[in-house]
Design a protein around this motif. Structure first.
Motif, short mmCIF file in Angstrom:
data_model
loop_
_atom_site.label_atom_id
_atom_site.label_comp_id
_atom_site.label_asym_id
_atom_site.label_seq_id
_atom_site.Cartn_x
_atom_site.Cartn_y
_atom_site.Cartn_z
N ALA A 1 0.84 -1.21 0.00
CA ALA A 1 0.00 0.00 0.00
C ALA A 1 0.88 1.25 0.00
CB ALA A 1 -0.91 -0.01 1.23
N GLU A 2 2.01 1.19 0.70
CA GLU A 2 2.90 2.37 0.79
C GLU A 2 3.47 2.71 -0.58
OE1 GLU A 2 2.91 -0.16 2.91
OE2 GLU A 2 2.35 0.82 4.79
N VAL A 3 3.86 1.69 -1.33
CA VAL A 3 4.39 1.93 -2.69
C VAL A 3 3.26 2.44 -3.60
CG1 VAL A 3 5.31 0.74 -4.74
CG2 VAL A 3 6.39 0.40 -2.50
N LYS A 4 2.08 1.89 -3.45
CA LYS A 4 0.94 2.38 -4.27
C LYS A 4 0.68 3.86 -3.98
CE LYS A 4 -1.58 -1.95 -4.98
NZ LYS A 4 -0.95 -2.96 -4.13
N ALA A 5 0.92 4.25 -2.72
CA ALA A 5 0.68 5.65 -2.34
C ALA A 5 1.67 6.60 -3.02
CB ALA A 5 0.75 5.81 -0.82
N GLU A 6 2.78 6.07 -3.53
CA GLU A 6 3.81 6.87 -4.23
C GLU A 6 3.66 6.77 -5.76
OE1 GLU A 6 6.63 8.68 -3.18
OE2 GLU A 6 5.70 8.64 -1.20
N THR A 7 2.52 6.27 -6.20
CA THR A 7 2.33 5.84 -7.58
C THR A 7 1.32 6.72 -8.31
OG1 THR A 7 2.86 3.55 -7.06
CG2 THR A 7 1.30 3.87 -8.85
N ASP A 8 1.52 6.93 -9.62
CA ASP A 8 0.52 7.66 -10.39
C ASP A 8 -0.67 6.77 -10.75
OD1 ASP A 8 1.69 10.36 -10.79
OD2 ASP A 8 3.36 9.14 -11.52
N ILE A 9 -0.36 5.56 -11.20
CA ILE A 9 -1.45 4.64 -11.58
C ILE A 9 -0.98 3.20 -11.42
CG2 ILE A 9 -0.84 4.78 -14.07
CD1 ILE A 9 -3.91 4.50 -14.67
N CYS A 10 -1.89 2.34 -10.94
CA CYS A 10 -1.58 0.91 -10.79
C CYS A 10 -2.02 0.17 -12.05
CB CYS A 10 -2.33 0.32 -9.60
SG CYS A 10 -1.65 0.84 -8.03
N CYS A 11 -1.57 -1.07 -12.17
CA CYS A 11 -2.06 -1.94 -13.25
C CYS A 11 -1.97 -3.38 -12.78
CB CYS A 11 -1.24 -1.74 -14.52
SG CYS A 11 0.40 -2.45 -14.41
N THR A 12 -2.60 -4.27 -13.53
CA THR A 12 -2.44 -5.71 -13.29
C THR A 12 -1.89 -6.30 -14.59
OG1 THR A 12 -4.55 -6.50 -14.12
CG2 THR A 12 -4.54 -5.66 -11.86
N SER A 13 -1.69 -7.61 -14.60
CA SER A 13 -1.15 -8.20 -15.83
C SER A 13 -2.18 -8.15 -16.96
CB SER A 13 -0.68 -9.64 -15.58
OG SER A 13 -1.76 -10.44 -15.23
N SER A 14 -3.47 -8.01 -16.61
CA SER A 14 -4.49 -8.03 -17.67
C SER A 14 -4.67 -6.68 -18.35
CB SER A 14 -5.84 -8.53 -17.12
OG SER A 14 -6.35 -7.60 -16.21
N ASN A 15 -4.22 -5.58 -17.70
CA ASN A 15 -4.43 -4.27 -18.34
C ASN A 15 -3.15 -3.44 -18.45
OD1 ASN A 15 -3.93 -3.40 -15.75
ND2 ASN A 15 -6.05 -2.90 -15.28
N ALA A 16 -1.98 -4.06 -18.21
CA ALA A 16 -0.73 -3.31 -18.12
C ALA A 16 -0.45 -2.48 -19.39
CB ALA A 16 0.43 -4.26 -17.84
N VAL A 17 -0.66 -3.07 -20.56
CA VAL A 17 -0.35 -2.36 -21.81
C VAL A 17 -1.29 -1.17 -21.97
CG1 VAL A 17 -0.28 -2.55 -24.32
CG2 VAL A 17 0.63 -4.42 -22.91
N LYS A 18 -2.58 -1.42 -21.71
CA LYS A 18 -3.58 -0.33 -21.82
C LYS A 18 -3.25 0.80 -20.85
CE LYS A 18 -7.75 -2.74 -22.46
NZ LYS A 18 -9.02 -3.05 -21.81
N VAL A 19 -2.89 0.42 -19.62
CA VAL A 19 -2.60 1.44 -18.60
C VAL A 19 -1.40 2.28 -19.02
CG1 VAL A 19 -1.74 1.77 -16.24
CG2 VAL A 19 -3.70 0.27 -16.65
N ILE A 20 -0.30 1.62 -19.40
CA ILE A 20 0.90 2.37 -19.80
C ILE A 20 0.57 3.34 -20.93
CG2 ILE A 20 3.05 2.12 -21.13
CD1 ILE A 20 3.87 1.28 -18.57
N ASN A 21 -0.17 2.86 -21.92
CA ASN A 21 -0.45 3.72 -23.07
C ASN A 21 -1.44 4.83 -22.74
OD1 ASN A 21 1.40 2.63 -24.90
ND2 ASN A 21 0.06 0.88 -25.30
N SER A 22 -2.13 4.69 -21.60
CA SER A 22 -3.08 5.75 -21.20
C SER A 22 -2.38 6.89 -20.44
CB SER A 22 -4.17 5.16 -20.28
OG SER A 22 -3.66 4.96 -18.97
N VAL A 23 -1.13 6.67 -20.04
CA VAL A 23 -0.45 7.65 -19.19
C VAL A 23 0.07 8.82 -20.02
CG1 VAL A 23 1.55 8.00 -17.68
CG2 VAL A 23 0.17 5.94 -17.45
N ASP A 24 -0.13 10.01 -19.46
CA ASP A 24 0.24 11.24 -20.14
C ASP A 24 1.70 11.59 -19.83
OD1 ASP A 24 0.20 13.65 -21.35
OD2 ASP A 24 -0.85 14.69 -19.72
#
Ligand code: 13P
Ligand code: SF4
Length: 312
Positions: free
Chosen positions: A127-150
Protein backbone atom coordinates in the motif's frame (compact mmCIF):
# COMPACT_ATOMS: atom_id res chain seq x y z
CA UNK A 1 -3.02 -40.61 1.12
CA UNK A 2 -4.50 -43.96 2.14
CA UNK A 3 -8.27 -44.52 1.66
CA UNK A 4 -9.22 -44.03 5.33
CA UNK A 5 -7.28 -40.80 5.64
CA UNK A 6 -8.89 -39.52 2.44
CA UNK A 7 -12.36 -40.34 3.77
CA UNK A 8 -11.58 -38.55 7.08
CA UNK A 9 -10.41 -35.45 5.16
CA UNK A 10 -13.51 -35.50 2.94
CA UNK A 11 -15.75 -35.73 6.04
CA UNK A 12 -13.88 -32.88 7.74
CA UNK A 13 -14.21 -30.70 4.62
CA UNK A 14 -17.96 -31.45 4.44
CA UNK A 15 -18.36 -30.22 8.03
CA UNK A 16 -16.22 -27.15 7.33
CA UNK A 17 -18.29 -26.27 4.26
CA UNK A 18 -21.55 -26.51 6.27
CA UNK A 19 -20.11 -24.24 8.95
CA UNK A 20 -18.97 -21.80 6.29
CA UNK A 21 -22.46 -21.45 4.79
CA UNK A 22 -23.80 -20.53 8.24
CA UNK A 23 -20.98 -18.08 9.04
CA UNK A 24 -21.26 -16.35 5.67
CA UNK A 25 -24.91 -15.53 6.40
CA UNK A 26 -24.19 -14.36 9.94
CA UNK A 27 -21.34 -12.08 8.83
CA UNK A 28 -22.90 -10.92 5.54
CA UNK A 29 -19.65 -12.02 3.91
CA UNK A 30 -18.43 -12.64 0.38
CA UNK A 31 -15.54 -15.01 -0.32
CA UNK A 32 -13.20 -13.88 -3.08
CA UNK A 33 -10.53 -16.31 -4.30
CA UNK A 34 -7.62 -15.90 -6.67
CA UNK A 35 -7.20 -18.63 -9.30
CA UNK A 36 -3.96 -19.72 -7.57
CA UNK A 37 -5.73 -20.77 -4.38
CA UNK A 38 -6.09 -24.42 -3.35
CA UNK A 39 -9.04 -26.24 -5.00
CA UNK A 40 -10.79 -26.61 -1.60
CA UNK A 41 -10.96 -22.79 -1.40
CA UNK A 42 -11.88 -22.13 -5.04
CA UNK A 43 -14.75 -24.66 -4.64
CA UNK A 44 -16.43 -22.59 -1.91
CA UNK A 45 -15.64 -19.12 -3.24
CA UNK A 46 -18.48 -16.81 -4.26
CA UNK A 47 -16.23 -15.29 -6.89
CA UNK A 48 -12.97 -16.49 -8.47
CA UNK A 49 -10.76 -14.23 -10.51
CA UNK A 50 -7.36 -12.82 -11.37
CA UNK A 51 -5.96 -9.77 -9.61
CA UNK A 52 -7.94 -7.31 -11.73
CA UNK A 53 -11.35 -9.00 -11.48
CA UNK A 54 -10.94 -9.46 -7.74
CA UNK A 55 -10.05 -5.79 -7.20
CA UNK A 56 -13.08 -4.79 -9.26
CA UNK A 57 -15.33 -7.12 -7.26
CA UNK A 58 -13.99 -5.87 -3.92
CA UNK A 59 -14.73 -2.29 -5.00
CA UNK A 60 -18.32 -3.07 -6.01
CA UNK A 61 -19.64 -5.70 -3.56
CA UNK A 62 -22.53 -4.97 -1.15
CA UNK A 63 -21.30 -7.49 1.42
CA UNK A 64 -20.16 -6.09 4.78
CA UNK A 65 -17.26 -8.51 5.09
CA UNK A 66 -14.80 -9.49 2.37
CA UNK A 67 -12.80 -12.66 2.92
CA UNK A 68 -9.88 -12.34 0.55
CA UNK A 69 -8.32 -15.69 -0.30
CA UNK A 70 -5.12 -14.65 -2.00
CA UNK A 71 -1.94 -12.94 -0.84
CA UNK A 72 -1.56 -9.92 1.41
CA UNK A 73 -1.29 -7.17 -1.23
CA UNK A 74 -4.62 -8.32 -2.69
CA UNK A 75 -6.34 -8.01 0.71
CA UNK A 76 -4.75 -4.58 1.11
CA UNK A 77 -6.04 -3.46 -2.29
CA UNK A 78 -9.54 -4.65 -1.31
CA UNK A 79 -9.37 -2.68 1.97
CA UNK A 80 -8.11 0.44 0.14
CA UNK A 81 -10.96 0.22 -2.39
CA UNK A 82 -13.60 -0.65 0.23
CA UNK A 83 -12.40 1.19 3.36
CA UNK A 84 -15.67 0.82 5.27
CA UNK A 85 -15.75 -2.96 4.97
CA UNK A 86 -14.06 -5.56 7.12
CA UNK A 87 -11.45 -7.38 5.04
CA UNK A 88 -10.25 -10.74 6.34
CA UNK A 89 -7.48 -12.96 5.02
CA UNK A 90 -7.31 -16.62 6.14
CA UNK A 91 -3.57 -16.43 6.93
CA UNK A 92 -1.76 -13.11 7.08
CA UNK A 93 1.58 -14.82 6.41
CA UNK A 94 0.46 -15.22 2.77
CA UNK A 95 2.78 -12.59 1.31
CA UNK A 96 4.14 -11.98 -2.18
CA UNK A 97 7.95 -11.94 -2.43
CA UNK A 98 7.77 -9.80 -5.59
CA UNK A 99 5.74 -7.13 -3.74
CA UNK A 100 8.51 -7.00 -1.12
CA UNK A 101 11.19 -6.36 -3.76
CA UNK A 102 10.38 -2.63 -3.97
CA UNK A 103 10.09 -0.17 -1.10
CA UNK A 104 9.20 3.49 -0.74
CA UNK A 105 12.80 4.70 -0.26
CA UNK A 106 14.01 2.99 -3.43
CA UNK A 107 11.07 4.26 -5.44
CA UNK A 108 11.51 7.85 -4.16
CA UNK A 109 15.19 7.79 -5.18
CA UNK A 110 14.26 6.67 -8.68
CA UNK A 111 11.59 9.38 -8.91
CA UNK A 112 14.19 12.00 -7.95
CA UNK A 113 16.47 10.75 -10.75
CA UNK A 114 13.65 10.91 -13.33
CA UNK A 115 11.53 13.95 -12.39
CA UNK A 116 9.54 13.90 -15.67
CA UNK A 117 8.55 10.24 -15.43
CA UNK A 118 5.17 8.95 -14.21
CA UNK A 119 5.09 5.89 -11.95
CA UNK A 120 3.14 2.80 -13.04
CA UNK A 121 3.05 0.16 -10.32
CA UNK A 122 2.00 -3.45 -10.71
CA UNK A 123 -0.74 -4.25 -8.20
CA UNK A 124 1.70 -6.78 -6.67
CA UNK A 125 3.11 -4.10 -4.33
CA UNK A 126 2.56 -2.69 -0.83
CA UNK A 127 0.00 0.00 0.00
CA UNK A 128 2.90 2.37 0.79
CA UNK A 129 4.39 1.93 -2.69
CA UNK A 130 0.94 2.38 -4.27
CA UNK A 131 0.68 5.65 -2.34
CA UNK A 132 3.81 6.87 -4.23
CA UNK A 133 2.33 5.84 -7.58
CA UNK A 134 0.52 7.66 -10.39
CA UNK A 135 -1.45 4.64 -11.58
CA UNK A 136 -1.58 0.91 -10.79
CA UNK A 137 -2.06 -1.94 -13.25
CA UNK A 138 -2.44 -5.71 -13.29
CA UNK A 139 -1.15 -8.20 -15.83
CA UNK A 140 -4.49 -8.03 -17.67
CA UNK A 141 -4.43 -4.27 -18.34
CA UNK A 142 -0.73 -3.31 -18.12
CA UNK A 143 -0.35 -2.36 -21.81
CA UNK A 144 -3.58 -0.33 -21.82
CA UNK A 145 -2.60 1.44 -18.60
CA UNK A 146 0.90 2.37 -19.80
CA UNK A 147 -0.45 3.72 -23.07
CA UNK A 148 -3.08 5.75 -21.20
CA UNK A 149 -0.45 7.65 -19.19
CA UNK A 150 0.24 11.24 -20.14
CA UNK A 151 4.08 11.02 -20.13
CA UNK A 152 6.79 9.69 -22.45
CA UNK A 153 8.86 8.29 -19.63
CA UNK A 154 7.56 5.64 -17.21
CA UNK A 155 9.02 4.29 -13.98
CA UNK A 156 7.83 0.71 -13.81
CA UNK A 157 7.84 -1.31 -10.55
CA UNK A 158 8.39 -4.03 -9.48
CA UNK A 159 8.19 -6.85 -12.11
CA UNK A 160 11.02 -6.77 -14.67
CA UNK A 161 9.53 -9.66 -16.69
CA UNK A 162 6.11 -8.07 -17.11
CA UNK A 163 7.90 -4.75 -17.70
CA UNK A 164 9.89 -6.29 -20.55
CA UNK A 165 6.68 -7.66 -22.09
CA UNK A 166 4.92 -4.29 -21.82
CA UNK A 167 7.94 -2.46 -23.32
CA UNK A 168 7.35 -4.44 -26.52
CA UNK A 169 3.84 -2.96 -26.78
CA UNK A 170 4.55 0.71 -26.13
CA UNK A 171 6.73 3.49 -27.54
CA UNK A 172 7.21 5.01 -24.09
CA UNK A 173 10.62 4.80 -22.45
CA UNK A 174 10.36 2.46 -19.47
CA UNK A 175 12.72 2.51 -16.49
CA UNK A 176 12.25 -0.99 -15.18
CA UNK A 177 12.77 -2.15 -11.58
CA UNK A 178 14.57 -5.49 -11.07
CA UNK A 179 11.83 -7.44 -9.23
CA UNK A 180 10.33 -10.75 -10.31
CA UNK A 181 7.92 -13.48 -9.28
CA UNK A 182 9.86 -16.36 -7.69
CA UNK A 183 7.34 -18.84 -9.08
CA UNK A 184 6.89 -17.75 -12.72
CA UNK A 185 10.59 -16.89 -13.04
CA UNK A 186 11.48 -20.56 -12.38
CA UNK A 187 10.13 -21.66 -15.75
CA UNK A 188 12.94 -22.14 -18.29
CA UNK A 189 13.24 -22.52 -22.06
CA UNK A 190 14.49 -26.08 -21.45
CA UNK A 191 11.29 -26.96 -19.53
CA UNK A 192 9.15 -25.75 -22.42
CA UNK A 193 11.26 -27.49 -25.08
CA UNK A 194 10.95 -30.78 -23.15
CA UNK A 195 7.20 -30.39 -22.69
CA UNK A 196 6.72 -29.60 -26.38
CA UNK A 197 8.63 -32.78 -27.28
CA UNK A 198 6.29 -34.78 -24.99
CA UNK A 199 3.09 -33.06 -26.20
CA UNK A 200 3.65 -32.05 -29.83
CA UNK A 201 -0.03 -31.20 -30.43
CA UNK A 202 -0.32 -28.87 -27.47
CA UNK A 203 -0.32 -25.07 -27.58
CA UNK A 204 1.87 -23.25 -25.05
CA UNK A 205 -0.01 -20.57 -23.08
CA UNK A 206 2.11 -18.37 -20.84
CA UNK A 207 1.84 -15.61 -18.22
CA UNK A 208 3.95 -12.47 -18.81
CA UNK A 209 5.48 -12.79 -15.31
CA UNK A 210 7.67 -15.52 -16.88
CA UNK A 211 11.15 -14.72 -18.26
CA UNK A 212 11.18 -12.88 -21.62
CA UNK A 213 12.77 -15.82 -23.48
CA UNK A 214 10.02 -18.12 -22.17
CA UNK A 215 7.25 -15.62 -22.98
CA UNK A 216 8.68 -15.38 -26.52
CA UNK A 217 7.90 -19.10 -26.97
CA UNK A 218 4.20 -18.65 -26.19
CA UNK A 219 1.43 -19.43 -28.68
CA UNK A 220 -0.64 -17.20 -26.40
CA UNK A 221 0.54 -14.69 -23.76
CA UNK A 222 -1.86 -13.27 -21.18
CA UNK A 223 -2.94 -12.79 -17.57
CA UNK A 224 -4.47 -15.70 -15.68
CA UNK A 225 -8.00 -14.79 -16.80
CA UNK A 226 -6.85 -14.26 -20.39
CA UNK A 227 -5.24 -17.74 -20.39
CA UNK A 228 -8.39 -19.33 -18.95
CA UNK A 229 -10.61 -17.59 -21.54
CA UNK A 230 -8.26 -18.45 -24.40
CA UNK A 231 -8.15 -22.19 -23.52
CA UNK A 232 -11.93 -22.32 -23.07
CA UNK A 233 -12.67 -20.71 -26.44
CA UNK A 234 -9.91 -22.35 -28.49
CA UNK A 235 -10.53 -25.38 -30.73
CA UNK A 236 -7.23 -26.83 -29.53
CA UNK A 237 -7.63 -29.83 -27.22
CA UNK A 238 -4.29 -29.84 -25.43
CA UNK A 239 -2.27 -27.10 -23.68
CA UNK A 240 1.07 -26.66 -21.97
CA UNK A 241 0.37 -24.14 -19.23
CA UNK A 242 2.99 -21.58 -18.19
CA UNK A 243 1.40 -20.18 -15.06
CA UNK A 244 0.65 -21.18 -11.46
CA UNK A 245 -0.84 -24.64 -11.02
CA UNK A 246 -3.98 -23.52 -9.14
CA UNK A 247 -5.25 -22.25 -12.51
CA UNK A 248 -5.89 -25.93 -13.32
CA UNK A 249 -9.08 -25.81 -11.21
CA UNK A 250 -10.85 -23.32 -13.51
CA UNK A 251 -9.26 -24.69 -16.72
CA UNK A 252 -10.59 -28.21 -16.01
CA UNK A 253 -13.95 -26.93 -14.82
CA UNK A 254 -14.45 -24.96 -18.07
CA UNK A 255 -13.10 -27.69 -20.38
CA UNK A 256 -13.27 -31.13 -18.76
CA UNK A 257 -12.43 -32.86 -22.05
CA UNK A 258 -9.28 -30.89 -22.78
CA UNK A 259 -5.80 -31.83 -21.49
CA UNK A 260 -3.73 -29.33 -19.47
CA UNK A 261 -0.06 -30.05 -18.75
CA UNK A 262 1.69 -27.64 -16.40
CA UNK A 263 5.03 -26.68 -17.92
CA UNK A 264 7.04 -27.27 -14.71
CA UNK A 265 6.49 -28.88 -11.31
CA UNK A 266 7.87 -25.64 -9.81
CA UNK A 267 4.87 -23.58 -10.98
CA UNK A 268 3.38 -23.60 -7.46
CA UNK A 269 3.28 -20.39 -5.43
CA UNK A 270 3.86 -21.49 -1.79
CA UNK A 271 2.49 -18.16 -0.56
CA UNK A 272 -0.87 -18.67 -2.26
CA UNK A 273 -1.08 -22.18 -0.77
CA UNK A 274 -0.68 -20.97 2.83
CA UNK A 275 -4.46 -20.46 2.95
CA UNK A 276 -6.70 -23.50 3.36
CA UNK A 277 -10.36 -24.28 4.03
CA UNK A 278 -9.85 -24.71 7.78
CA UNK A 279 -8.20 -21.29 8.12
CA UNK A 280 -10.89 -19.73 5.93
CA UNK A 281 -13.66 -20.96 8.25
CA UNK A 282 -11.67 -19.94 11.34
CA UNK A 283 -11.11 -16.38 10.11
CA UNK A 284 -14.86 -15.90 9.62
CA UNK A 285 -15.54 -17.39 13.04
CA UNK A 286 -13.05 -15.15 14.87
CA UNK A 287 -13.18 -12.20 12.41
CA UNK A 288 -9.36 -12.26 12.49
CA UNK A 289 -6.87 -11.57 10.97
CA UNK A 290 -8.19 -8.30 9.55
CA UNK A 291 -6.36 -6.21 6.98
CA UNK A 292 -5.48 -2.75 8.23
CA UNK A 293 -4.09 0.06 6.08
CA UNK A 294 -3.34 3.42 7.78
CA UNK A 295 -5.97 5.85 6.41
CA UNK A 296 -3.38 8.43 5.24
CA UNK A 297 -1.65 5.75 3.13
CA UNK A 298 -4.95 4.27 1.92
CA UNK A 299 -6.25 7.66 0.77
CA UNK A 300 -3.21 8.18 -1.48
CA UNK A 301 -3.03 4.57 -2.68
CA UNK A 302 -6.75 4.62 -3.58
CA UNK A 303 -6.14 7.30 -6.20
CA UNK A 304 -3.72 5.07 -8.11
CA UNK A 305 -6.04 2.04 -7.88
CA UNK A 306 -9.15 3.95 -8.90
CA UNK A 307 -7.32 5.45 -11.88
CA UNK A 308 -6.57 1.89 -12.97
CA UNK A 309 -10.21 0.81 -12.62
CA UNK A 310 -11.23 3.72 -14.87
CA UNK A 311 -8.93 2.72 -17.77
CA UNK A 312 -11.07 1.11 -20.48
P1 13P B 1 -2.87 -12.08 -12.39
O1 13P B 1 -3.85 -12.41 -11.34
O2 13P B 1 -3.00 -10.66 -12.86
O3 13P B 1 -2.85 -13.04 -13.52
O4 13P B 1 -1.42 -12.09 -11.69
C1 13P B 1 -0.80 -13.26 -11.36
C2 13P B 1 -0.17 -13.26 -10.05
O5 13P B 1 0.95 -13.66 -9.91
C3 13P B 1 -0.90 -12.80 -8.90
O6 13P B 1 -0.09 -12.80 -7.79
FE1 SF4 C 1 3.66 -13.22 -5.85
FE2 SF4 C 1 4.31 -14.81 -7.88
FE3 SF4 C 1 2.98 -15.82 -5.84
FE4 SF4 C 1 1.78 -14.12 -7.54
S1 SF4 C 1 2.54 -16.15 -8.00
S2 SF4 C 1 1.69 -14.11 -5.29
S3 SF4 C 1 3.50 -12.77 -8.03
S4 SF4 C 1 5.06 -14.95 -5.76
Amino acid sequence: MEAQALERKAEMNRELREKLVQLKKERNAIILAHYYQRDEIQEVADFRGDSFLLAQKAASTDAETIVFCGVHFMGESAKILAPNKTVLIPDERAGCPMADMVNVDGLRKLKAQHPNAKVVTYINSSAEVKAETDICCTSSNAVKVINSVDADEIIWVPDKNLGHYVQQHTDKKMIIWEGYCNTHDMLTVKDVVEMRAKHPNAEFVVHPECRPEVVAMGDFVGSTTAIIDYCKNSNTQEFIVGTEDGTGYQLRKDSPDKAFHFASKFLVCPNMKVNNLKKLVKCLETMQPQIYVPPAVADKARISLERMLQVQ
